[in-house]
Design an enzyme around this catalytic site. Structure first.
Site, PDB file in Angstrom:
ATOM      1  CB  SER A   1      33.389  38.753  39.076  1.00 42.59           C
ATOM      2  OG  SER A   1      34.421  38.383  39.960  1.00 42.59           O
TER       3      SER A   1
ATOM      4  CG  ASP B   1      40.928  39.958  36.906  1.00 42.67           C
ATOM      5  OD1 ASP B   1      41.073  40.126  38.129  1.00 42.67           O
ATOM      6  OD2 ASP B   1      39.818  39.757  36.369  1.00 42.67           O
TER       7      ASP B   1
ATOM      8  CG  HIS C   1      38.000  41.734  38.649  1.00 41.16           C
ATOM      9  ND1 HIS C   1      37.933  40.436  38.178  1.00 41.16           N
ATOM     10  CD2 HIS C   1      36.883  41.902  39.420  1.00 41.16           C
ATOM     11  CE1 HIS C   1      36.853  39.853  38.637  1.00 41.16           C
ATOM     12  NE2 HIS C   1      36.185  40.706  39.378  1.00 41.16           N
TER      13      HIS C   1
END
Length: 692
Positions: free
Chosen positions: A540, A626, A661
């Protein structure tokens, strides 16, 4: 290596502040274009083909993981009224079961697993709930005050949009009530006649609070609050005392709280303290006072209190005054004690304050590097605190602490089978950043590791989120093969207080990247490893870190893993229509309005700075659904890397086509995913041979 996919180039020009950026892969953002899905599928096929030679090692790693994990297991029951609640996993099942039994049933069964004869109830079997879906995640799981009803919500595609149901635990039947879509969480009124929940705006921001009367249609629900400021998120909860419902509105650097007596669900919510730029606070309730953790008098926060009947900021008085370098994180209130979580000297700490006399003491622990936090404590009127403790060498541990005497009882340590844990060692060392700042590095290895062997270096460095040391059973497969694991606690995180965060964000974001490079160089220069033996990993915003570091120093390492990486950061933060963007301006700055921020982000955004260089082997991941880092960011980055790099690689991309995610949701799927990452790293540092 097999021939990599080459998506068509369709140049698009971004223009801001008199500057032009050409994006040849902007079209990958259009998920309705059949060519987009076809390209992602081609990337997946290429990655699988490129790593086919590691199939045996991946399977070996997966079986090693399983051999160490007690697959049928349950956590320590947590008391709540007449019941004790816990989760259970079962061998060959992807997801947990949520279970309860009457208080005392565990003791009656001798401390082992309980059964139906002890009054056990399965509240929710997530395996049954997940049947027919590729992905499954819970957003809310809230038992009503009487214990008769369960409100829970489910996401089945990784989009983080949830469908809420209510189950009657007395009959096992679902009520007609269905609420969809919702955000995370839900809160019951005291009479359990009402549920409070949130919904999302088009940018995926929780922005509306609703009241639902049980037994009515969602179309009849009452809108309580709308947050129009796009930088603020909205959440709802209930205090541990059960007396108050809390509406929390928070931006990155500002917050506002409204409260409502839980026994007056149709009453008027009361504003506690209006939002002020740069001022954050959170609220906890204790008898006749509210407690606040706030930065109104200093960056490392203080603990304050004010009477419930008049909690205006003018009435806030110190419980623990601000102290520079000691970051107060949160407070948990119990009838006779307050428990304060804080950070000091790069460690997590817990302080206990006696309500009767104000005496304050700090819990001590033997290991020099560890992570401790308040665990699952459902009841307000208790003299026992449950804490969670772990370190790089100590498995996750649940400990009950007598709040009056500090006497401790280890309730459970995560079982690790077929392993001698005494063989693993850890330490903390310090690298020096270019500006002279000392950057901590936490390391763990097995005692027979060859000197100068491979190292996997992990980093994050954003949102004041700290990468505190944690134990991983899966990681042992790397350590057992001679790979050391290290965490670079870079600026942008919160490990060393609020200033550590402040000096790694906005116009100082580059410190995050140079800190990580300094940590990597330190590991090589001091003989921990070599360039050929160094691999790096982040996810991320940590994936942004990896991408930026590779552009700064393509020679830094042999391999890099970037999971759902935020690599097209400038394009995303320039687009307010995307999920999270406006809120993110507090973190990165606003490049739409500020040319200086635009220039700073352009200077480090990984996609914009790919160069004609020799890059290491790179393994990137994405999630088609995501909502946090859009799939096209890693897809575009990988394509541009292949276009511009002069050598090195391979550069591989794997996209989860049915997830978001967090990657695969089932535990066995997640283990196989980790086996792929570990096999890739081992291959690139020369340790890929599977056992004969």
């Amino acid at each position: 290596m097999p021939t990599a996919p080459r998506p068509e180039q369709r140049p698009f020009v971004h223009r801001h502040h008199g500057d032009e950026r050409v994006d040849e892969y902007a079209w990958l953002r259009d998920r309705e274009d059949p060519a987009v899905l076809a390209h992602l599928q081609a990337e997946n096929a290429h990655t699988e083909e490129s790593l086919a030679h590691l199939a045996g090692l991946r399977e070996e790693l997966f079986e090693e993981y399983r051999s160490r994990i007690k697959e049928t297991d349950e956590d320590v029951p947590a008391r709540d009224g007449a019941w004790e609640y816990f989760t259970r996993t079962q061998e060959d099942k992807q997801y947990p079961l949520f279970v309860r039994h009457p208080v005392g049933a565990e003791d009656a069964s001798g401390g082992g697993s309980t059964d139906v004869s002890a009054g056990e109830e399965v509240l929710l079997d997530c395996n049954e709930a997940a049947e027919g879906t590729e992905y499954f995640a819970l957003g809310a799981f809230s038992v009503s005050p009487s214990g008769h009803l369960l409100a829970y919500s489910v996401d089945t595609d990784g989009s983080e949009e949830f469908r809420m149901r209510v189950k009657d635990l007395r009959t096992g039947e679902h009520l007609p009530d269905t609420i969809s879509p919702t955000g995370y969480g839900a809160a019951w009124s005291a009479d359990e006649g009402f549920l409070f929940y949130t919904t999302l705006d088009p940018a995926h921001r929780p922005w509306k609070l609703w009241r639902h009367r049980l037994g009515t249609d969602q179309s009849d629900d009452v809108l309580i609050f709308t947050e129009e400021d796009e930088s603020f998120y909205l959440g709802v909860s209930r205090t541990r005392s059960r007396e108050w419902l809390v509406l929390d509105l928070h931006a990155t650097e500002s917050s506002e709280v409204h409260v409502l007596p839980a026994d007056d669900p149709e009453g008027r919510w009361r504003l506690v303290a209006a939002r002020r730029p740069g001022v954050e606070y959170s609220l906890e309730h204790h008898t006749d006072r509210f407690l606040f953790v706030t930065n109104d008098q200093g960056p490392d926060f203080r603990l304050a209190q004010a009477p419930v009947e008049d909690p205006r900021p003018e009435r806030w008085t110190d419980v623990i005054p601000h102290q520079e370098g000691v970051r107060i994180v949160s407070v948990d209130a119990f009838a006779d004690h307050l428990v304060v979580a804080l950070r000091s000297d790069g460690r997590t700490e817990l302080d206990v304050i006696s309500v009767a006399d104000g005496e304050r003491r700090r819990m001590g622990f033997e290991e020099p590097i560890y992570t401790v936090d308040v665990g699952t404590n459902r009841e307000f009127d208790t003299t026992t605190l449950r804490i969670d403790y772990t370190s790089l060498t100590t498995p996750n541990s649940v400990i009950d602490v007598d709040l009056a005497t500090d006497a401790r009882r280890l309730r459970k340590r995560q079982p690790v089978l077929n392993v001698d844990l005494d063989r693993y060692q850890s330490t903390r060392e310090w690298a020096t950043a270019p500006d002279g700042t000392k950057v901590p590095i936490s390391l763990v290895w097995r005692d027979d590791r060859p000197e100068g062997g491979p190292v996997l270096l992990y980093g994050y460095g954003s949102y004041e989120h700290s990468m505190d040391p944690w134990f991983s059973t899966l990681r042992l497969s790397l350590l057992d093969r001679g790979v050391a694991f290290a965490i670079a606690h870079v600026r942008g995180g919160g490990e060393l207080g609020r200033s550590w965060y402040d000096h790694g964000k906005r116009l100082e974001k580059a410190n995050t990247f140079t800190d990580f490079v300094a940590a990597a160089d330190y590991l090589v220069e001091t003989g921990w490893t070599t360039r050929e033996g160094l691999a790096i990993r982040g996810g991320s915003a940590g994936g942004l870190l990896i991408g930026a570091v590779l552009n700064l120093r393509p020679d830094l390492c042999a391999a890099a893993v970037a999971e759902v990486p935020f690599v097209d950061a400038l394009t995303t933060i320039l687009d307010p229509s995307l999920p999270l963007t406006v809120r993110e301006w507090d973190e990165w700055g606003n490049p739409v309005a500020d040319p200086q921020v635009y220039a700073a982000m352009k200077a480090y955004a990984p996609f914009d700075n790919v160069s004609a260089s020799h890059y290491p082997a790179i393994y990137a991941t994405a999630g088609l659904n995501d909502p946090r880092v859009s799939y096209w960011e890693p897809a575009k980055w990988v394509a541009r890397l292949r276009d511009r790099m002069t050598g090195g690689g391979p550069v591989l991309l794997k996209t989860e086509l049915g997830a978001g995610h967090g990657g695969p949701s089932g535990r066995y799927d997640a283990w196989r995913d980790e086996a792929q990452v570990h096999a890739f790293v081992l291959d690139q540092v020369g340790l890929a041979k599977a056992s004969e």
